[in-house]
Scaffold this motif. Structure first.
Motif, mmCIF file in Angstrom:
data_model
loop_
_atom_site.group_PDB
_atom_site.id
_atom_site.type_symbol
_atom_site.label_atom_id
_atom_site.label_comp_id
_atom_site.label_asym_id
_atom_site.label_seq_id
_atom_site.Cartn_x
_atom_site.Cartn_y
_atom_site.Cartn_z
ATOM 1 N N GLN A 40 -2.985 1.669 -5.427
ATOM 2 C CA GLN A 40 -2.871 3.126 -5.065
ATOM 3 C C GLN A 40 -4.274 3.385 -4.500
ATOM 4 O OE1 GLN A 40 -0.290 4.851 -4.839
ATOM 5 N NE2 GLN A 40 -1.622 6.599 -4.003
ATOM 6 N N SER A 41 -5.520 3.046 -5.257
ATOM 7 C CA SER A 41 -6.759 3.260 -4.388
ATOM 8 C C SER A 41 -6.676 2.775 -3.121
ATOM 9 C CB SER A 41 -7.736 2.943 -5.510
ATOM 10 O OG SER A 41 -7.774 1.592 -5.808
ATOM 11 N N ASP A 42 -6.323 1.331 -3.047
ATOM 12 C CA ASP A 42 -6.454 0.886 -1.822
ATOM 13 C C ASP A 42 -5.484 1.308 -0.538
ATOM 14 O OD1 ASP A 42 -8.153 -1.182 -2.691
ATOM 15 O OD2 ASP A 42 -6.718 -2.608 -2.966
ATOM 16 N N TRP A 43 -4.412 2.097 -1.022
ATOM 17 C CA TRP A 43 -3.671 2.785 -0.027
ATOM 18 C C TRP A 43 -4.311 3.985 0.449
ATOM 19 C CZ3 TRP A 43 -0.083 1.001 2.663
ATOM 20 C CH2 TRP A 43 0.916 0.232 2.328
ATOM 21 N N SER A 44 -5.249 4.503 -0.401
ATOM 22 C CA SER A 44 -5.912 5.509 -0.033
ATOM 23 C C SER A 44 -7.117 5.182 1.189
ATOM 24 C CB SER A 44 -6.731 6.430 -1.255
ATOM 25 O OG SER A 44 -5.863 7.051 -2.250
ATOM 26 N N LYS A 45 -7.780 3.902 0.588
ATOM 27 C CA LYS A 45 -8.674 3.388 1.591
ATOM 28 C C LYS A 45 -8.046 3.057 2.964
ATOM 29 C CE LYS A 45 -11.385 1.401 -2.112
ATOM 30 N NZ LYS A 45 -11.929 0.100 -2.838
ATOM 31 N N LEU A 46 -6.986 2.392 3.141
ATOM 32 C CA LEU A 46 -6.472 2.007 4.042
ATOM 33 C C LEU A 46 -5.895 3.349 5.030
ATOM 34 C CD1 LEU A 46 -3.921 -0.652 2.960
ATOM 35 C CD2 LEU A 46 -5.795 -1.156 4.155
ATOM 36 N N ALA A 47 -5.467 4.462 4.421
ATOM 37 C CA ALA A 47 -5.314 5.722 5.105
ATOM 38 C C ALA A 47 -6.477 6.029 5.655
ATOM 39 C CB ALA A 47 -4.549 6.584 4.225
ATOM 40 N N ALA A 48 -7.551 5.831 5.147
ATOM 41 C CA ALA A 48 -8.767 6.455 5.543
ATOM 42 C C ALA A 48 -9.220 5.730 6.979
ATOM 43 C CB ALA A 48 -9.853 6.776 4.520
ATOM 44 N N ALA A 49 -9.071 4.449 6.801
ATOM 45 C CA ALA A 49 -9.743 3.330 7.694
ATOM 46 C C ALA A 49 -8.499 3.798 8.971
ATOM 47 C CB ALA A 49 -9.491 1.947 7.200
ATOM 48 N N ILE A 66 -9.389 -6.565 10.976
ATOM 49 C CA ILE A 66 -10.275 -5.344 11.397
ATOM 50 C C ILE A 66 -9.783 -4.494 10.411
ATOM 51 C CG2 ILE A 66 -10.437 -3.362 12.993
ATOM 52 C CD1 ILE A 66 -10.028 -5.483 15.057
ATOM 53 N N LEU A 67 -8.776 -4.098 9.994
ATOM 54 C CA LEU A 67 -8.281 -3.133 9.005
ATOM 55 C C LEU A 67 -8.983 -3.383 7.390
ATOM 56 C CD1 LEU A 67 -6.723 -0.440 8.428
ATOM 57 C CD2 LEU A 67 -4.911 -1.956 7.861
ATOM 58 N N SER A 68 -8.856 -4.658 7.252
ATOM 59 C CA SER A 68 -9.474 -5.220 5.777
ATOM 60 C C SER A 68 -10.984 -4.759 5.763
ATOM 61 C CB SER A 68 -9.087 -6.534 5.694
ATOM 62 O OG SER A 68 -9.752 -7.033 4.540
ATOM 63 N N SER A 69 -11.688 -5.063 7.045
ATOM 64 C CA SER A 69 -13.091 -4.840 6.880
ATOM 65 C C SER A 69 -13.704 -3.687 7.002
ATOM 66 C CB SER A 69 -13.733 -5.796 8.030
ATOM 67 O OG SER A 69 -13.322 -5.240 9.283
ATOM 68 N N THR A 70 -12.853 -2.692 7.633
ATOM 69 C CA THR A 70 -12.820 -1.370 7.748
ATOM 70 C C THR A 70 -12.659 -0.359 6.421
ATOM 71 O OG1 THR A 70 -12.419 -1.382 10.161
ATOM 72 C CG2 THR A 70 -12.623 0.941 9.276
ATOM 73 N N ALA A 71 -11.467 -0.656 5.611
ATOM 74 C CA ALA A 71 -11.411 -0.031 4.636
ATOM 75 C C ALA A 71 -11.786 -0.863 3.348
ATOM 76 C CB ALA A 71 -9.377 -0.301 4.456
ATOM 77 N N MET A 72 -12.496 -2.058 3.471
ATOM 78 C CA MET A 72 -12.828 -2.680 2.311
ATOM 79 C C MET A 72 -11.789 -3.014 1.176
ATOM 80 S SD MET A 72 -16.016 -3.109 3.077
ATOM 81 C CE MET A 72 -16.640 -3.764 1.498
ATOM 82 N N VAL A 73 -10.698 -3.467 1.777
ATOM 83 C CA VAL A 73 -9.566 -3.960 0.786
ATOM 84 C C VAL A 73 -9.576 -5.411 1.163
ATOM 85 C CG1 VAL A 73 -6.968 -3.752 0.566
ATOM 86 C CG2 VAL A 73 -8.351 -1.738 1.176
ATOM 87 N N ASP A 74 -9.219 -6.027 0.148
ATOM 88 C CA ASP A 74 -9.128 -7.409 0.088
ATOM 89 C C ASP A 74 -7.977 -7.908 1.072
ATOM 90 O OD1 ASP A 74 -8.819 -10.347 -0.733
ATOM 91 O OD2 ASP A 74 -8.989 -10.103 -2.838
ATOM 92 N N SER A 75 -8.460 -8.939 1.796
ATOM 93 C CA SER A 75 -7.724 -9.252 2.797
ATOM 94 C C SER A 75 -6.384 -10.103 2.285
ATOM 95 C CB SER A 75 -8.329 -10.272 3.861
ATOM 96 O OG SER A 75 -9.051 -11.489 3.325
ATOM 97 N N TYR A 76 -6.458 -10.594 1.280
ATOM 98 C CA TYR A 76 -5.483 -11.490 0.349
ATOM 99 C C TYR A 76 -4.414 -10.370 0.004
ATOM 100 C CZ TYR A 76 -2.977 -14.416 -2.602
ATOM 101 O OH TYR A 76 -2.024 -15.211 -3.426
ATOM 102 N N ALA A 77 -4.807 -9.098 -0.293
ATOM 103 C CA ALA A 77 -3.851 -8.235 -0.685
ATOM 104 C C ALA A 77 -3.178 -7.492 0.356
ATOM 105 C CB ALA A 77 -4.518 -7.117 -1.389
ATOM 106 N N LEU A 78 -3.559 -7.525 1.618
ATOM 107 C CA LEU A 78 -2.970 -7.389 2.679
ATOM 108 C C LEU A 78 -1.859 -8.293 3.201
ATOM 109 C CD1 LEU A 78 -5.629 -5.643 5.062
ATOM 110 C CD2 LEU A 78 -4.146 -4.669 3.201
ATOM 111 N N ARG A 79 -1.994 -9.565 2.844
ATOM 112 C CA ARG A 79 -1.299 -10.578 3.347
ATOM 113 C C ARG A 79 -0.241 -10.790 2.288
ATOM 114 N NH1 ARG A 79 -5.944 -13.499 3.863
ATOM 115 N NH2 ARG A 79 -5.942 -14.606 2.104
ATOM 116 N N THR A 80 -0.169 -10.399 1.152
ATOM 117 C CA THR A 80 0.677 -10.517 -0.075
ATOM 118 C C THR A 80 1.380 -9.246 -0.122
ATOM 119 O OG1 THR A 80 -0.919 -10.047 -1.853
ATOM 120 C CG2 THR A 80 -0.532 -12.401 -1.131
ATOM 121 N N GLY A 81 0.744 -8.023 -0.033
ATOM 122 C CA GLY A 81 1.398 -6.697 -0.154
ATOM 123 C C GLY A 81 1.155 -6.352 -1.442
ATOM 124 N N ASN A 82 0.279 -7.050 -2.107
ATOM 125 C CA ASN A 82 -0.015 -6.477 -3.492
ATOM 126 C C ASN A 82 -1.223 -5.512 -3.644
ATOM 127 O OD1 ASN A 82 -0.339 -6.359 -6.446
ATOM 128 N ND2 ASN A 82 -1.623 -7.965 -6.735
#
Length: 490
Positions: A270-279, A251-267
């Motif tokens: 910085q721009s993705d962190w901003s998207k995740l915070a907004a999500a 749900i976080l990946s689809s809302t933030a538009m951040v690659d789900s693979y990046a969320l699994r690996t932790g890679n």
């Protein structure tokens, strides 16, 4: 003596006699209670036999009086001596002056019957618990099922005449004209799909079917997130396959538009962190409840939903992992019981139920691999009980398998096939699938960019093109931004 009084089963011999006596005095009064009182509701066995005989006579359009009743009871061999039967039936007639209060007598008989059924259910539950031979979750599901069956077995609703119904429909149509959308069903968040379904009705059981890997779980989660954000109501998700944390990550990946693979690996850049915070800030108000209990039954689901209340939608992933109230070697019959239970759940709680389902391998053997209703696994009851059946199909899935290489285009077209629609027409709605973000959005030729993620707002043809530059690697040692609540977003 007190212990004996406590253990005595509840019944009212006076109410049972008064009810039977009322029917003997005024046989026409039987129609007032025959749809709510069953023969099994009587505690005295002779009373059960007499009431059954009365129902038999009424069903055969025969008069109910002393002679016809005695004749029926003799044929059923309820009494060994006719004199005893005649004497007791005359006693019933003398037990009540008239039939005016027959509904009150019936209410007492039913209430006592329900109390006895509860006592019997509790005894059965106690016996199972003492046996210590079954898992505690199975015992809890069994208990919830027994109690639910007792409550569901009493439907006191009566017929409604057409004149009354037409008046209500007319008022609703008038209000709908003045306030468009006031009576529409729950919106999925995808306008093309909503136009064809006219939203999902309060009591609808909707099935989402697809082969593994097509994205049915992601599609259901996208809809669940949209409903939770739009309505403010609770959305309950029962996940029998994935853990609650895995679903939350999706749900976080689809809302933030951040690659789900990046969320699994932790890679994470910085721009993705901003998207995740907004999500996280966006999703925090959403009342999404996730239950990852495996092997759950319909009655257990219903018990949990009743405790929560104010449920806007129920999502189940997925049907084939559920089990019936009673484990059966015949899986077809068990699935039929489950699908019927899910439809009744939607109807009783007045909440739309969205259920994912696997499809059989029959699609793989055909030249055209688009799914059909006959591809639903394990039971034709799935097609029968569902108000709507939606299939997910994309050519790109089979092209990848055939070429053994991933397709390079970022947002392949997905066909959302509405194969059954109890409330309207069937057809296909084109959407796009962003696999790395586990999200769907509507195709441009459907209704423009209304549902498109902001990162894909400008397009060329049917394939979205990023409107923002590709994110650069984060600044070394830069801490992730905080959300509005002051907590780290991830």
């Amino acid at each position: 003596m007190n212990e004996e009084a406590i253990k005595k089963l509840p019944f009212s011999i006076l109410a049972e006699q008064a009810l039977l006596g009322s029917v003997l005095i005024d046989p026409a009064a039987l129609v007032q209670i025959s749809d709510t009182v069953n023969a099994s509701d009587f505690y005295i066995s002779e009373h059960r036999a007499i009431y059954s005989a009365m129902l038999h006579l009424s069903g055969a359009s025969r008069d109910i009086d002393l002679v016809t009743l005695l004749d029926t009871l003799e044929k059923e061999k309820v009494y060994t001596r006719r004199d005893d039967a005649e004497s007791y039936i005359r006693t019933l007639t003398d037990s009540v002056p008239n039939a005016l209060n027959i509904r009150d007598y019936a209410r007492i008989v039913i209430e006592k019957s329900l109390m006895r059924q509860l006592i019997e259910a509790c005894s059965s539950i106690t016996e199972k618990a003492y046996s210590d031979q079954e898992k505690v979750n199975d015992v809890l599901d069994y208990a919830a099922g027994l109690i639910s069956n007792i409550s569901m077995g009493r439907d006191t609703r009566n017929f409604k005449d057409l004149k009354t119904l037409l008046a209500k429909v007319y008022r609703d149509l008038s209000e709908l004209q003045q306030n468009p959308g006031s009576f529409e069903g729950t919106k999925t968040g995808y306008s093309g799909l909503d136009r064809m379904l006219a939203g999902i009705g309060q009591t609808d059981f909707v099935l989402i079917g697809a082969r593994p890997g097509m994205g049915k779980t992601s599609f259901a989660l996208n809809i669940a997130t949209n409903v939770a954000l739009q309505t403010g109501k609770k959305v309950a998700i029962f996940s029998l396959e994935m853990s609650d944390e895995q679903l939350a990550t999706r749900i976080l990946s689809s809302t933030a538009m951040v690659d789900s693979y990046a969320l699994r690996t932790g890679n994470i850049s910085q721009s993705d962190w901003s998207k995740l915070a907004a999500a996280v800030d966006k999703l925090s108000p959403a009342r999404i409840l996730i239950d990852d209990t495996s092997d759950i039954s319909v009655s257990a689901m219903k018990a949990k939903l009743r405790r929560e209340g104010n449920i806007g939608m129920v999502v189940i992933d997925y049907l084939q992992l559920m089990h019936g109230e009673k484990h059966s070697d015949n899986r077809v019959l068990e699935v039929a019981e489950i699908t019927r239970g899910l439809k009744l759940l939607a109807k009783d709680l007045k909440v739309p139920v969205l259920c994912c389902s696997q499809l059989s391998r029959g699609t793989e053997a055909r030249t055209s691999k688009r799914p059909m209703l006959s591809d639903l696994r394990e039971s034709g009851s799935i097609e029968q009980d569902a108000d709507s059946v939606i299939f997910i199909y994309r050519d790109e899935y089979y092209d990848e398998k055939k070429n053994s290489e991933p397709i390079t285009e970022e947002a392949p077209v997905v066909e959302i096939i509405i194969a059954k629609n109890r409330h309207g027409s069937t057809g296909t709605v084109n959407m796009h699938w962003l696999g790395k973000y586990t999200t769907f959005y509507s195709a441009e030729n459907d209704h423009g960019d209304e549902d498109a993620p902001p990162e894909y707002a400008s397009r060329t043809g049917d394939i979205p093109v990023p409107s923002t530059p590709i994110p650069q690697p984060p600044v070394p040692d830069a801490p992730p931004p905080e959300t509005s609540s002051g907590m780290p977003p991830f």
